[in-house]
Scaffold this active site. Structure first.
Site, PDB file in Angstrom:
ATOM      1  N   SER A  16       3.910 -10.916   2.299  1.00  0.00           N
ATOM      2  CA  SER A  16       2.614 -10.585   1.700  1.00  0.00           C
ATOM      3  C   SER A  16       1.785 -11.841   1.417  1.00  0.00           C
ATOM      4  CB  SER A  16       2.864  -9.851   0.380  1.00  0.00           C
ATOM      5  OG  SER A  16       1.703  -9.836  -0.418  1.00  0.00           O
ATOM      6  N   TYR A  65      -4.799 -10.091   3.295  1.00  0.00           N
ATOM      7  CA  TYR A  65      -5.875  -9.369   2.603  1.00  0.00           C
ATOM      8  C   TYR A  65      -7.188 -10.052   2.961  1.00  0.00           C
ATOM      9  CZ  TYR A  65      -2.830  -6.679  -0.569  1.00  0.00           C
ATOM     10  OH  TYR A  65      -1.921  -5.795  -1.112  1.00  0.00           O
ATOM     11  N   THR A  85      -4.283  -5.666   5.870  1.00  0.00           N
ATOM     12  CA  THR A  85      -4.350  -4.542   4.925  1.00  0.00           C
ATOM     13  C   THR A  85      -5.804  -4.258   4.557  1.00  0.00           C
ATOM     14  OG1 THR A  85      -2.180  -5.110   4.055  1.00  0.00           O
ATOM     15  CG2 THR A  85      -3.561  -3.728   2.663  1.00  0.00           C
ATOM     16  N   LYS A 116      -3.263  -1.981   8.486  1.00  0.00           N
ATOM     17  CA  LYS A 116      -2.488  -1.235   7.472  1.00  0.00           C
ATOM     18  C   LYS A 116      -3.409  -0.516   6.487  1.00  0.00           C
ATOM     19  CE  LYS A 116       1.249  -2.048   4.107  1.00  0.00           C
ATOM     20  NZ  LYS A 116       0.726  -1.918   2.765  1.00  0.00           N
ATOM     21  N   HIS A 118      -0.461   2.759   0.654  1.00  0.00           N
ATOM     22  CA  HIS A 118      -0.027   1.623  -0.170  1.00  0.00           C
ATOM     23  C   HIS A 118       1.097   2.054  -1.119  1.00  0.00           C
ATOM     24  CE1 HIS A 118      -1.850  -2.501  -0.755  1.00  0.00           C
ATOM     25  NE2 HIS A 118      -0.974  -2.525  -1.718  1.00  0.00           N
TER      26      HIS A 118
HETATM   27  C1  FNR Z   1       3.280  -3.150  -2.207  1.00  0.00           C
HETATM   28  N1  FNR Z   1       2.463  -2.952  -1.099  1.00  0.00           N
HETATM   29  C2  FNR Z   1       1.717  -3.998  -0.598  1.00  0.00           C
HETATM   30  N2  FNR Z   1       1.020  -3.854   0.561  1.00  0.00           N
HETATM   31  C3  FNR Z   1       0.329  -4.898   1.088  1.00  0.00           C
HETATM   32  O1  FNR Z   1      -0.274  -4.739   2.157  1.00  0.00           O
HETATM   33  N3  FNR Z   1       0.329  -6.110   0.455  1.00  0.00           N
HETATM   34  C4  FNR Z   1       0.977  -6.322  -0.719  1.00  0.00           C
HETATM   35  O2  FNR Z   1       0.962  -7.424  -1.260  1.00  0.00           O
HETATM   36  C5  FNR Z   1       1.682  -5.228  -1.290  1.00  0.00           C
HETATM   37  N4  FNR Z   1       2.349  -5.366  -2.477  1.00  0.00           N
HETATM   38  C6  FNR Z   1       3.201  -4.381  -2.913  1.00  0.00           C
HETATM   39  C7  FNR Z   1       4.018  -4.609  -4.017  1.00  0.00           C
HETATM   40  C8  FNR Z   1       4.948  -3.648  -4.401  1.00  0.00           C
HETATM   41  C9  FNR Z   1       5.844  -3.904  -5.570  1.00  0.00           C
HETATM   42  C10 FNR Z   1       5.048  -2.425  -3.691  1.00  0.00           C
HETATM   43  C11 FNR Z   1       6.051  -1.382  -4.078  1.00  0.00           C
HETATM   44  C12 FNR Z   1       4.215  -2.185  -2.615  1.00  0.00           C
HETATM   45  C13 FNR Z   1       2.560  -1.694  -0.345  1.00  0.00           C
HETATM   46  C14 FNR Z   1       3.710  -1.756   0.659  1.00  0.00           C
HETATM   47  O3  FNR Z   1       3.408  -2.671   1.691  1.00  0.00           O
HETATM   48  C15 FNR Z   1       3.989  -0.399   1.316  1.00  0.00           C
HETATM   49  O4  FNR Z   1       2.788   0.150   1.791  1.00  0.00           O
HETATM   50  C16 FNR Z   1       4.671   0.583   0.356  1.00  0.00           C
HETATM   51  O5  FNR Z   1       5.576  -0.080  -0.499  1.00  0.00           O
HETATM   52  C17 FNR Z   1       5.425   1.646   1.161  1.00  0.00           C
HETATM   53  O6  FNR Z   1       5.956   2.617   0.317  1.00  0.00           O
HETATM   54  P1  FNR Z   1       7.484   2.631  -0.214  1.00  0.00           P
HETATM   55  O7  FNR Z   1       8.376   2.339   0.962  1.00  0.00           O
HETATM   56  O8  FNR Z   1       7.566   1.595  -1.267  1.00  0.00           O
HETATM   57  O9  FNR Z   1       7.624   4.020  -0.740  1.00  0.00           O
END
Ligand code: FNR
Length: 381
Positions: free
Chosen positions: A107, A130, A156, A252, A276
């Site tokens: 990330s 981002y 994203t 994404k 997300h």
């Molecule tokens: C995320 N997600 C996320 N997505 C992204 O594009 N950049 C990011 O920095 C983050 N940060 C983030 C932190 C935490 C703690 C979580 C749980 C999620 C979203 C992530 O990439 C993804 O879309 C989801 O986590 C998918 O769902 P599940 O597998 O957690 O149910």
């Protein structure tokens, strides 16, 4: 040590071992968390067709995602502050993914930097970007990802504004945590976590050092997001980033067939059907419910991936049956990391691989190449 048999076991152990503010940060969604819950519960509504007396010898879970070979079609999602679930978390997760033969996505908001992860891995990982107003900063991040030989850029698009997560506000989420009395009392019950953090220097946001003036707590992170993230983001920017990057581009955060068509027109190599993980628009559809319409709209023109709510190999097979070329897991690997560090991420991937393999066998499948809706019970998806 308790016996770990499923992702839920890892979640329970992580809850014991990770300080509350970081466990809650992972294990929460925005507002009422209805989309967060639906992401997983909608998988349970889909039923398989059981088949018997089919030759099940020499089964293979291998596939490709954006032309990269994967030992199973499951990548690790980009997640912010992963190095707060466990010291050096991004490095440990990237190493586990590399050994397993699946992609790790770093990330923008990670604790370990692009260079930290590159220095501690041998194969290309993916980088998530981002879109921020400061184009020079984006240019620098893209250059750093190129220098680290990242295999794909995951762009994203669903975080121009930040979904409110009540628990983070109540816990006063910050990285590193502030040494308030409640935090000290809570951390005193997590000795492994504390020992890990004392043993590493990586406790701030590794990729945005030098750019963020102050990102010490979640209220300033949300202020920083508002200041930095581009409210005027458009598909023209996506095309610009694609050109600037020059490699595989994965978009994404697509939940609507109309946006999926625009993603195709932008020249992306793949898109991820994603809300997300239920952390942004509460009240949005679950990802697995949104997937079929998007596959119908653009599945013949672009690779469609998905994430959100995958907690087992069975969920992986359901998503592949509905047209996903690959899926991502976020919280499952974070639970593994919080529970047991790097071996916990490996355990998470092992559990999912084993469940996927056995479920394929029960459905009479030897590989994933020709899987489609026919393996699912009509009327359940
Ligand atoms: C995320 N997600 C996320 N997505 C992204 O594009 N950049 C990011 O920095 C983050 N940060 C983030 C932190 C935490 C703690 C979580 C749980 C999620 C979203 C992530 O990439 C993804 O879309 C989801 O986590 C998918 O769902 P599940 O597998 O957690 O149910």
């Amino acid at each position: 040590m308790s016996i770990i048999t499923c992702i839920e076991d890892l979640r329970v152990l992580a809850q014991k071992r990770v300080p509350r503010m970081f466990y809650d940060y992972a294990d929460s969604g925005s507002w009422t968390e209805s989309t967060y819950r639906a992401n997983n519960s909608d998988f349970a509504k889909i039923k398989f067709r059981q088949r018997v007396a089919v030759n099940l010898e020499n089964r293979s879970l291998a596939s490709t995602m954006v032309e990269q070979h994967v030992s199973m079609p499951v990548a690790l999602s980009p997640t912010g502050l992963t190095g707060m679930q466990h010291a050096d978390g991004e490095i440990l997760a990237a190493q586990a993914a590399e050994r397993f033969g699946v992609p790790f996505t770093l990330s923008t908001m990670s604790i370990c930097s692009i260079e930290d992860v590159a220095a501690n891995t041998t194969k290309p990982f993916w980088f998530q970007l981002y879109v921020m107003k400061d184009r020079e900063f984006i240019n620098r991040l893209i250059d750093r990802a190129k220098a680290a030989k990242c295999g794909a850029l995951v762009l994203t698009l669903d975080l121009q504004v930040l979904g409110q997560r009540h628990k983070d506000l109540r816990n006063g989420l910050s990285a590193p945590p502030k040494l308030t009395i409640p935090n000290i009392i809570n951390m005193a019950t997590k000795p492994r976590w504390v020992a890990g953090m004392l043993g590493t220097k990586r406790r701030g946001f590794g990729n945005i050092v030098g750019h963020a003036t102050s990102v010490s707590d979640m209220s300033s992170l949300s202020a920083w997001t508002q200041q930095q993230f581009d409210l005027s983001l458009s598909w023209a920017d996506v095309e610009w980033i694609k050109q600037r990057w020059g490699g595989k581009l994965i978009i994404k955060g697509i939940m609507d067939p109309e946006d999926a068509r625009l993603a195709v027109a932008s020249g992306a190599d793949a898109l991820i059907v994603s809300n997300h993980g239920g952390r942004q628009l509460d009240g949005a559809q679950s990802s697995i419910e949104a997937l079929p319409a998007i596959v119908d709209a653009v599945g013949s023109q672009i690779e469609v991936h998905m994430d959100g709510g995958i907690r087992s190999g069975q969920d992986v097979l359901k998503a592949v049956a509905l047209g996903a070329k690959g899926v991502y897991i976020g919280r499952p690997f974070l639970y593994g990391l919080g529970a047991m560090g790097g071996p916990g991420v490996t355990k998470c991937l092992d559990i999912i691989r084993n469940e996927l393999d056995l479920t394929m066998a029960f459905c009479g499948l030897r590989d994933l190449q020709h899987v489609d809706k026919k393996i699912l019970l009509p009327g359940t998806f």
